[in-house]
Structures are given as structure tokens and as C-alpha cells.
Design a protein around this motif. Structure first.
Motif, PDB file in Angstrom:
ATOM      1  N   GLU A 194       0.803  -1.217   0.000  1.00 30.89           N
ATOM      2  CA  GLU A 194       0.000   0.000   0.000  1.00 30.89           C
ATOM      3  C   GLU A 194       0.843   1.277   0.000  1.00 30.89           C
ATOM      4  OE1 GLU A 194      -3.962  -1.794   2.244  1.00 30.89           O
ATOM      5  OE2 GLU A 194      -2.756  -0.293   3.262  1.00 30.89           O
ATOM      6  N   THR A 195       2.153   1.132   0.143  1.00 36.16           N
ATOM      7  CA  THR A 195       3.002   2.319   0.143  1.00 36.16           C
ATOM      8  C   THR A 195       3.172   2.899  -1.259  1.00 36.16           C
ATOM      9  OG1 THR A 195       5.031   0.986  -0.018  1.00 36.16           O
ATOM     10  CG2 THR A 195       4.269   1.584   2.190  1.00 36.16           C
ATOM     11  N   ASP A 196       2.639   2.210  -2.276  1.00 32.26           N
ATOM     12  CA  ASP A 196       2.710   2.776  -3.622  1.00 32.26           C
ATOM     13  C   ASP A 196       1.811   4.007  -3.753  1.00 32.26           C
ATOM     14  OD1 ASP A 196       0.187   1.637  -3.638  1.00 32.26           O
ATOM     15  OD2 ASP A 196       0.551   0.314  -5.347  1.00 32.26           O
ATOM     16  N   GLN A 197       0.993   4.281  -2.720  1.00 31.46           N
ATOM     17  CA  GLN A 197       0.169   5.487  -2.713  1.00 31.46           C
ATOM     18  C   GLN A 197       0.999   6.738  -2.465  1.00 31.46           C
ATOM     19  OE1 GLN A 197      -3.350   5.064  -0.067  1.00 31.46           O
ATOM     20  NE2 GLN A 197      -2.730   2.939   0.136  1.00 31.46           N
ATOM     21  N   PRO A 201       9.679  10.339  -5.828  1.00 26.84           N
ATOM     22  CA  PRO A 201      10.601  11.403  -6.227  1.00 26.84           C
ATOM     23  C   PRO A 201      10.682  11.604  -7.733  1.00 26.84           C
ATOM     24  CG  PRO A 201      11.818   9.441  -5.585  1.00 26.84           C
ATOM     25  CD  PRO A 201      10.386   9.190  -5.223  1.00 26.84           C
ATOM     26  N   PHE A 202      10.219  10.618  -8.491  1.00 28.77           N
ATOM     27  CA  PHE A 202      10.272  10.733  -9.946  1.00 28.77           C
ATOM     28  C   PHE A 202       8.886  10.915 -10.562  1.00 28.77           C
ATOM     29  CE2 PHE A 202      13.812   7.838  -8.697  1.00 28.77           C
ATOM     30  CZ  PHE A 202      14.838   8.751  -8.888  1.00 28.77           C
ATOM     31  N   GLN A 207       0.895  12.792 -12.125  1.00 28.91           N
ATOM     32  CA  GLN A 207       0.892  11.708 -11.138  1.00 28.91           C
ATOM     33  C   GLN A 207       0.805  12.262  -9.713  1.00 28.91           C
ATOM     34  OE1 GLN A 207       4.602  10.040 -12.495  1.00 28.91           O
ATOM     35  NE2 GLN A 207       3.591   8.337 -13.562  1.00 28.91           N
ATOM     36  N   LEU A 208       1.515  13.354  -9.450  1.00 24.50           N
ATOM     37  CA  LEU A 208       1.467  13.966  -8.130  1.00 24.50           C
ATOM     38  C   LEU A 208       0.078  14.503  -7.825  1.00 24.50           C
ATOM     39  CD1 LEU A 208       4.866  15.909  -8.065  1.00 24.50           C
ATOM     40  CD2 LEU A 208       4.235  13.943  -6.648  1.00 24.50           C
ATOM     41  N   GLN A 209      -0.519  15.181  -8.794  1.00 23.54           N
ATOM     42  CA  GLN A 209      -1.854  15.723  -8.571  1.00 23.54           C
ATOM     43  C   GLN A 209      -2.861  14.609  -8.300  1.00 23.54           C
ATOM     44  OE1 GLN A 209      -2.190  18.116 -12.218  1.00 23.54           O
ATOM     45  NE2 GLN A 209      -2.253  19.958 -10.954  1.00 23.54           N
ATOM     46  N   ALA A 210      -2.718  13.511  -9.010  1.00 24.67           N
ATOM     47  CA  ALA A 210      -3.638  12.386  -8.819  1.00 24.67           C
ATOM     48  C   ALA A 210      -3.473  11.759  -7.438  1.00 24.67           C
ATOM     49  CB  ALA A 210      -3.414  11.341  -9.912  1.00 24.67           C
ATOM     50  N   SER A 211      -2.228  11.591  -6.986  1.00 21.76           N
ATOM     51  CA  SER A 211      -2.005  10.945  -5.687  1.00 21.76           C
ATOM     52  C   SER A 211      -2.489  11.813  -4.535  1.00 21.76           C
ATOM     53  CB  SER A 211      -0.517  10.590  -5.505  1.00 21.76           C
ATOM     54  OG  SER A 211       0.282  11.755  -5.490  1.00 21.76           O
ATOM     55  N   ASN A 218      -5.842  19.473  -2.536  1.00 24.55           N
ATOM     56  CA  ASN A 218      -5.833  20.201  -3.799  1.00 24.55           C
ATOM     57  C   ASN A 218      -4.405  20.556  -4.219  1.00 24.55           C
ATOM     58  OD1 ASN A 218      -4.996  22.668  -2.512  1.00 24.55           O
ATOM     59  ND2 ASN A 218      -7.122  23.027  -1.879  1.00 24.55           N
ATOM     60  N   PRO A 219      -4.210  21.109  -5.424  1.00 27.27           N
ATOM     61  CA  PRO A 219      -2.863  21.412  -5.913  1.00 27.27           C
ATOM     62  C   PRO A 219      -2.069  22.365  -5.022  1.00 27.27           C
ATOM     63  CG  PRO A 219      -4.396  21.383  -7.749  1.00 27.27           C
ATOM     64  CD  PRO A 219      -5.221  21.273  -6.506  1.00 27.27           C
TER      65      PRO A 219
END
Length: 247
Positions: A194-197, A201-202, A207-211, A218-219
């Protein structure tokens, strides 16, 4: 820097509300073997429920049941960061809180080596955490002292939260002093998968906004939390490719 650090701790503090079973338990007397928090027939299990509002939490939660709890945590963090002159531990405690809350909510599941179901492949073994999380010894010291003062009262989840608050205070030379509510419940399950949530760093911007959006952030909150990671140290492998020449 101080503003970003304060926002990190405040946002993570409210990222999740109560997370497991009613009542507290001793997590470090079972550091390698988590005790059953809610045995069958002796309470109502509660599943982790992420909550950006922090519902169920309150300030001064242990004022009556364990009035020395927050002071004990503060002293443990002060000793590690100020007395022992190890600011890196302070940064590690903030990161520990963030990594705990981003997976299953703020339930101290990141501390577990084994779980109620005998699972040993816990969050600590996940790629974002293995051999990189720091500050466990400070949490352990605080928990041990608290158990001596008020047995079976203070959750490990709250100790992790208070420690992150205090780390931000000492790292900012007292300019950050964040009210931190208590009342979190300790989780009984923890899974490395579950740590894939956790944002990597890459990860690119999408992808960051989705996570972060998956956690109700929010952004603007994403940028604040990401920026707060500029405190502390990073391993060379995660940023050396950004420079054409580096020693």
C-alpha cells in the motif's frame, strides 16, 4: 521555509481521523508482535476512515486521562533534536508522520513490524520507507515514558503526531508552534504493497496531482506539502540526475 513546514504538519494532522478500534493499547510492548486491540466480542472494530476535517479529534485530548503525555513527547523530541544536536531526526519525525498519514490515515501503522494477522511485510518494508524512515527511537522513548506515567492510555498514532509538531517547533527555533489535536486510534494492519500510494521522487505533475487528490488534497496543498520536503537530507540517487556535473 517556516510557513511550508507549519503547513505540512497542519495538513497531515487533519489528513485522517480516528482509524481503528475504540480505546488505546500498548504498541511497543509488542514491537515485534502487535497485540489484539479489539478482541472478538469486546468492542466495535472501526475501519480507517480518511477525513480531511479531522473529525473526532480534539485539542487537549489527554488533559484528564494523561496530563503529562504531550510534555513527555516534547521532551523526547527536544533531547533528540536540540540536546543531541541532531536536526535530521526532527526532519525524519515530520516525514514519518507524513508517510503514516498518507497510507491508511494517521493510525501509526507505519510503526508495525508484524500485524494482528501475522503479516510481516508491513509499510516499513515498502520501497518508499525501507531503510529510509527515521525517528523510531524517539517515538519508542516517548511511548515508554508515557506508559510508565499512564498505562494503556495514549495511542502511538497521537505520539507520532505530537512528535512531528514538536520537531517543527525545535527546527524553526520556536517560530512554529502548531496546535495539534489528539484522539487518533492505532491501526492493526499494515501492508508494504500500500506504500505505492506515496508520491514518488520521480513522479510527474499529473501523477502527483492524482495521488494528492486521492487524499482530498488540492494542488495548492500538494505544493505546500512537497515544498516542506526541502528540510532534511535526500539520497544522491534521487536528485543527481538533475545536474550535468556533480561531485
Amino acid at each position: 521555509m517556516a510557513t511550508k513546514l507549519a503547513a505540512l504538519v497542519v495538513l497531515v494532522a487533519f489528513l485522517a481521523g480516528p482509524a481503528a478500534c475504540e480505546g488505546a493499547f500498548i504498541c511497543f510492548n509488542g514491537w515485534l508482535r502487535l497485540p489484539i486491540i479489539c478482541p472478538r466480542g469486546s468492542g466495535t472494530p472501526r475501519e480507517p476512515v480518511p477525513s480531511t476535517s479531522g473529525s473526532g479529534l480534539s485539542y487537549g485530548y489527554y488533559t484528564t486521562s494523561c496530563p503529562s503525555a504531550e510534555t513527555i513527547v516534547t521532551e523526547a523530541v527536544r533531547k533528540a533534536v536540540v540536546v543531541d544536536k541532531n536536526p535530521g531526526i526532527g526532519a525524519g519525525l515530520i516525514r514519518l508522520f507524513f508517510h503514516d498519514c498518507f497510507v491508511r490515515g494517521c493510525d501509526a501503522s507505519v510503526l508495525l513490524n508484524t500485524t494482528n494477522s501475522k503479516n510481516s511485510d508491513t509499510e516499513r518494508e515498502g520501497p518508499p520507507n525501507k531503510n529510509s524512515l527515521r525517528g523510531f527511537e524517539v517515538i519508542y522513548e516517548a511511548k515508554t515514558a508515557i506508559e510508565a506515567a499512564c498505562k494503556n492510555t495514549v495511542s502511538c498514532a497521537d505520539i507520532v503526531a505530537f512528535a512531528a509538531r514538536d520537531a517543527s517547533y525545535f527546527l524553526s527555533d520556536g517560530s512554529i508552534n502548531i496546535p495539534m489535536p489528539g484522539g487518533r486510534y492505532d491501526g492493526r494492519e499494515s501492508f508494504a504493497s500500500e506504500t505505492d500510494q506515496l508520491p514518488g521522487p520521480f513522479s510527474n505533475i499529473s501523477q502527483l496531482q492524482a495521488s494528492f487528490a486521492a487524499k482530498g488534497l488540492n494542488p495548492v496543498e500538494m505544493v505546500t506539502l512537497s515544498g516542506a520536503h526541502t528540510i532534511g537530507r535526500a539520497r544522491c540517487m534521487f536528485f543527481s540526475s538533475r545536474f550535468s556535473e556533480m561531485n
